[in-house]
Design an enzyme around this catalytic site. Structure first.
Site, PDB file in Angstrom:
ATOM      1  N   CYS B  86      63.987  23.727  26.983  1.00  0.00           N
ATOM      2  CA  CYS B  86      64.674  23.029  28.072  1.00  0.00           C
ATOM      3  C   CYS B  86      65.631  23.982  28.797  1.00  0.00           C
ATOM      4  O   CYS B  86      65.180  24.901  29.457  1.00  0.00           O
ATOM      5  CB  CYS B  86      65.355  21.779  27.532  1.00  0.00           C
ATOM      6  N   HIS B 203      61.135  18.751  24.162  1.00  0.00           N
ATOM      7  CA  HIS B 203      62.014  18.997  23.005  1.00  0.00           C
ATOM      8  C   HIS B 203      61.311  18.712  21.678  1.00  0.00           C
ATOM      9  O   HIS B 203      61.439  17.598  21.152  1.00  0.00           O
ATOM     10  CB  HIS B 203      63.238  18.072  23.090  1.00  0.00           C
ATOM     11  N   GLU B 205      62.236  19.572  18.832  1.00  0.00           N
ATOM     12  CA  GLU B 205      63.252  19.301  17.793  1.00  0.00           C
ATOM     13  C   GLU B 205      63.689  17.836  17.793  1.00  0.00           C
ATOM     14  O   GLU B 205      64.334  17.383  16.857  1.00  0.00           O
ATOM     15  CB  GLU B 205      64.455  20.244  17.976  1.00  0.00           C
TER      16      GLU B 205
END
Lengths: 80, 226
Positions: B86, B203, B205
């Site tokens: 990002c 993302h 994560e």
């Protein structure tokens, strides 16, 4: 000396913000607006009194930080 | 597997990625402040998501000139893997470690939702636990994720198989409807020439536990750990 820097999106790079502004102007009745491109204006206060040296330095600043030359063009203007 | 997460003022996914790395690689990353000039000896450097320097000037522009970035570039040149997620992807393009630029989303909105992605290449440490062509669901959260590059750069990225992930619709097709932000060629993530540097807007994560809405990002970190 002051440097005035205009940063604009290169021709061909999509400008969604400019498009939104143009569309708002149309809604307000400004039918004659054919397009809007949004950019940035920066004013730098410089110590330098040497015009040529100042311009060179500001251009380097544009290349390295102020503009992203992948998508943006810049123009430098020096004023007393 | 030792890693380092660079923390900029305004980073906000640094702890999320640290949790993912700790859980899946088994070792907590070193958290390195952007003002430091030294990075410990690690096998991976992560530039996390967030709003470094409040997105002033351009997203990632100021962070790209942080003191620590000189060392990140030196390590990247030596082949140390660098991952930008990002805002980290924006910093990678601004610092010249990846080509192109990320500009405002076509619809102008900040978009925070799950998107469908196609894994375009499994040939990297980041994607090796996926299959080429596999479709996964991972969240995005950005206002400036519209990937732009000149025609020659796009041709090179496509020709060299350096598109890592592409936005697709639910059927796995890279259509306009499946493209959340207007990115050229529906590009969601790209590699450098050696595939040691990856930048992506989604993302992974945020998708490592079913409890958090999905776990398709787990294989991403399993690849890194392998």
């Amino acid at each position: 000396m002051k440097a005035r820097v205009h940063i604009t999106l290169k021709q061909g790079v999509l400008d969604p913000q400019g498009k939104a502004i143009a569309s708002a102007l149309h809604h307000m009745g400004f039918a004659g607006v054919e397009g809007v491109r949004q950019g940035k204006f920066l004013e730098l206060d410089l110590k330098s009194t040497d015009r040529a040296a100042a311009e060179k330095e500001v251009r380097t600043m544009c290349e390295r930080l102020l503009a992203n030359t992948v998508i943006e063009d810049y123009a430098v203007e020096l004023v007393k | 597997m030792k890693s380092a997460v660079i923390v900029f003022p305004g980073s906000n996914c640094d702890r999320d990625v640290a949790v993912a790395l700790t859980r899946i690689t088994g070792t907590a990353p070193a958290m390195v402040w952007h003002g430091d000039q030294a990075i410990p000896n690690v096998d991976l450097i992560v530039l996390p998501g967030g709003f470094s320097y409040g997105d002033y000037l351009r997203t990632g522009a100021i962070a790209a000139h942080s003191p620590v970035m000189g060392e990140v570039k030196t390590r990247a040149a030596k082949g140390v893997p660098v991952l930008g997620i990002c805002n980290g992807f924006q910093i990678l393009t601004e610092s010249g470690l990846l080509p192109g630029a990320l500009v405002r989303n076509v619809g102008l909105h900040f978009i925070c939702r799950d998107v469908h992605l196609k894994v375009e290449s499994a040939d990297s440490m980041f994607t090796r636990r996926y299959k080429k062509g596999q479709q996964i669901k991972i969240p995005i959260a950005h206002a400036d994720g519209n990937y732009r590059a000149d025609a020659e750069t796009l041709r090179r990225l496509e020709g060299e198989g350096r598109v890592a992930f592409r936005y697709v619709n639910a059927k796995g097709e890279a259509t306009e409807q499946g493209n959340p932000n207007g990115s050229a060629n529906n590009i969601a993530g790209i590699f450098n020439e050696k595939r040691t540097v990856l930048g992506l807007m989604p993302h992974p994560e945020r998708a490592i536990e079913q409890l958090l809405g999905g776990s398709d990002g787990r294989a991403f970190f399993e690849g890194i750990a392998a």
